[in-house]
Design a protein around this motif. Structure first.
Motif, short mmCIF file in Angstrom:
data_model
loop_
_atom_site.label_atom_id
_atom_site.label_comp_id
_atom_site.label_asym_id
_atom_site.label_seq_id
_atom_site.Cartn_x
_atom_site.Cartn_y
_atom_site.Cartn_z
N ARG A 205 0.82 -1.21 0.00
CA ARG A 205 0.00 0.00 0.00
C ARG A 205 0.86 1.26 0.00
NH1 ARG A 205 -5.45 -0.63 2.44
NH2 ARG A 205 -5.02 1.18 3.76
N ALA A 206 2.05 1.16 0.61
CA ALA A 206 2.96 2.31 0.66
C ALA A 206 3.85 2.41 -0.57
CB ALA A 206 3.82 2.23 1.91
N GLY A 207 3.87 1.35 -1.41
CA GLY A 207 4.74 1.35 -2.58
C GLY A 207 6.20 1.26 -2.23
N ILE A 208 6.53 0.56 -1.15
CA ILE A 208 7.91 0.47 -0.66
C ILE A 208 8.48 -0.91 -0.95
CG2 ILE A 208 9.37 0.47 1.40
CD1 ILE A 208 7.50 2.57 2.59
N ASP A 209 9.65 -0.96 -1.54
CA ASP A 209 10.36 -2.21 -1.79
C ASP A 209 10.75 -2.82 -0.44
OD1 ASP A 209 12.16 -4.25 -2.40
OD2 ASP A 209 13.24 -3.07 -3.90
N PRO A 210 10.33 -4.05 -0.16
CA PRO A 210 10.65 -4.66 1.15
C PRO A 210 12.14 -4.89 1.36
CG PRO A 210 9.64 -6.27 -0.33
CD PRO A 210 9.49 -4.94 -0.99
N LEU A 211 12.94 -4.81 0.29
CA LEU A 211 14.38 -5.02 0.42
C LEU A 211 15.14 -3.73 0.74
CD1 LEU A 211 14.94 -7.49 -2.57
CD2 LEU A 211 14.49 -8.02 -0.17
N ARG A 212 14.47 -2.59 0.71
CA ARG A 212 15.14 -1.33 1.05
C ARG A 212 15.56 -1.35 2.52
NH1 ARG A 212 11.35 3.59 -0.44
NH2 ARG A 212 12.94 4.69 0.78
N PRO A 213 16.75 -0.87 2.83
CA PRO A 213 17.15 -0.80 4.24
C PRO A 213 16.35 0.26 4.97
CG PRO A 213 18.81 0.22 2.83
CD PRO A 213 17.83 -0.45 1.91
N GLY A 214 16.17 0.07 6.26
CA GLY A 214 15.41 1.03 7.04
C GLY A 214 16.00 2.43 6.95
N THR A 215 17.32 2.53 6.87
CA THR A 215 17.98 3.84 6.80
C THR A 215 17.65 4.59 5.51
OG1 THR A 215 19.96 2.69 5.98
CG2 THR A 215 19.90 3.24 8.32
N ALA A 216 17.15 3.89 4.49
CA ALA A 216 16.83 4.54 3.21
C ALA A 216 15.42 5.11 3.18
CB ALA A 216 17.00 3.53 2.06
N LEU A 217 14.63 4.86 4.23
CA LEU A 217 13.27 5.41 4.27
C LEU A 217 13.31 6.86 4.75
CD1 LEU A 217 12.50 2.38 4.04
CD2 LEU A 217 10.61 2.87 5.58
N THR A 218 12.43 7.66 4.20
CA THR A 218 12.31 9.03 4.66
C THR A 218 11.42 9.08 5.91
OG1 THR A 218 10.33 9.52 3.36
CG2 THR A 218 12.47 9.83 2.29
N ALA A 219 11.49 10.18 6.62
CA ALA A 219 10.63 10.34 7.79
C ALA A 219 9.17 10.32 7.38
CB ALA A 219 10.96 11.66 8.50
N ALA A 220 8.85 10.88 6.22
CA ALA A 220 7.47 10.88 5.74
C ALA A 220 6.99 9.47 5.42
CB ALA A 220 7.35 11.78 4.51
N GLU A 221 7.85 8.64 4.85
CA GLU A 221 7.47 7.26 4.55
C GLU A 221 7.22 6.47 5.83
OE1 GLU A 221 9.59 6.16 0.31
OE2 GLU A 221 10.87 6.35 2.08
N ALA A 222 8.09 6.66 6.82
CA ALA A 222 7.91 5.96 8.09
C ALA A 222 6.61 6.40 8.76
CB ALA A 222 9.10 6.22 9.01
N GLU A 223 6.33 7.68 8.73
CA GLU A 223 5.10 8.18 9.34
C GLU A 223 3.87 7.62 8.63
OE1 GLU A 223 2.82 12.39 10.44
OE2 GLU A 223 4.68 12.41 9.25
N ALA A 224 3.91 7.56 7.29
CA ALA A 224 2.78 7.02 6.54
C ALA A 224 2.56 5.54 6.84
CB ALA A 224 3.00 7.24 5.04
N LEU A 225 3.65 4.79 6.98
CA LEU A 225 3.53 3.37 7.35
C LEU A 225 2.86 3.22 8.70
CD1 LEU A 225 6.91 1.66 6.33
CD2 LEU A 225 4.62 0.97 5.60
N TRP A 226 3.25 4.05 9.66
CA TRP A 226 2.69 3.97 11.01
C TRP A 226 1.20 4.28 11.00
CZ3 TRP A 226 3.62 2.01 15.57
CH2 TRP A 226 2.88 2.47 16.67
#
Length: 296
Positions: A205-226
């Motif tokens: 739903r977030a359009g995020i590759d599950p293989l991306r490292p956590g450090t490569a996520l933006t703060a906005a992506e993390a907030e949207a996931l939450w």
């Protein structure tokens, strides 16, 4: 393994049916005999869920700590006052939907235990049997607090006092590690309550590759996931099953099992959004489903 919404529904049911009642506690199987003896005859004061772990608080500062694991399940029954699910847990045995029983009829007490009943709780009007749990312990208040402290934020604690910073804390834990985000979402010390289904569906739903490292996520992506996790798990508590698709994609009023998810167990099928075949691989011993076309 039952995910966070199922354990929250267990806590709600225990509070509704058994809270404030003195319980007879036994271990028909015998493996929990010592713990049952400590809890027997005490009043259940509260039931709490933190992620996939259930905490039943008894008078005197004792707790029954249960983690259902892959095969655990609670079975319930009682007289005409009993309302709720008759079985919650063990998705491989009863499915994500719960078995239900509205009580009624003649009631003369719980049935004779059948199989490996680890714990039996009996009140004046109902009973609950636990089978197959990976963890079942009678612990102190301090031990319960220590067990909860090891867990990450729970999306189902939204709105509870003291949990206002759970979203930012989730983002901090997620974005501070180079581990793949698909693996981090399954780490209960990062976020509590997300299992294989929610992991796959949230990332899709977030359009995020599950293989991306956590450090490569933006703060906005993390907030949207939450925020999406808060919403989806709350829907699961309400519905008693996991549904992540929109009603306009269903053939009827409610989704069939094959309509409830976007990618989970859809390997080889076409993505509803872009037409790419849904992929499957193993990540940290669990099956991972995702769309290589949408999740970049």
């Amino acid at each position: 393994m039952p995910e966070g919404h199922s354990v929250r529904r267990l806590a709600i049911q225990f509070n509704d049916v058994f809270s404030g009642r003195r319980l007879a506690v036994s271990s028909p199987q015998g493996r929990f005999a010592a713990g049952a003896a400590l809890l027997d005859g005490r009043t259940l004061e509260q039931a709490q869920a933190h992620g996939k772990q259930l905490f039943l608080g008894f008078e005197g500062g004792l707790w029954l700590h249960v983690h259902l694991g892959l095969y655990g399940a609670w079975e319930f029954g009682g007289d005409g006052t009993f309302r709720g699910a008759s079985s919650i847990g063990a998705p491989r045995r009863i499915g994500e939907r719960e078995s239900r029983d509205d009580g009624g009829g003649d009631y003369s007490g719980p049935p004779v235990p059948v199989g490996a009943v680890r714990v039996r709780l009996v009140s004046d009007h109902g009973w609950a049997d636990l089978r197959g749990a990976s963890r079942c312990d009678a612990i102190t208040e301090a031990e319960a607090a220590a067990a909860r402290a090891k867990l990450g934020p729970d999306p189902l604690h939204r709105g509870l006092p003291g949990h206002e910073q759970d979203g930012p804390e989730f983002g901090r834990r997620l974005r501070s590690r180079r581990t793949a985000v698909g693996q981090l979402l399954m780490d209960q010390s990062v976020v509590a309550g997300i299992g294989n289904i929610y992991r796959a569906e949230l990332l899709y739903r977030a359009g995020i590759d599950p293989l991306r490292p956590g450090t490569a996520l933006t703060a906005a992506e993390a907030e949207a996931l939450w925020v999406d996790a808060e919403d989806l798990l709350a829907d699961g508590v309400r519905d008693g099953r996991i549904i992540t698709t929109a009603p306009d994609s269903w053939a009827g009023e409610n989704p069939r099992d094959d309509e409830a998810f976007h990618v989970y167990q859809k390997q080889g099928m076409s993505c509803l959004r872009c037409g790419t075949a849904i992929a499957l691989k193993e990540m940290a011993g669990r099956k991972l489903y995702w769309c290589p076309g949408c999740q970049l």
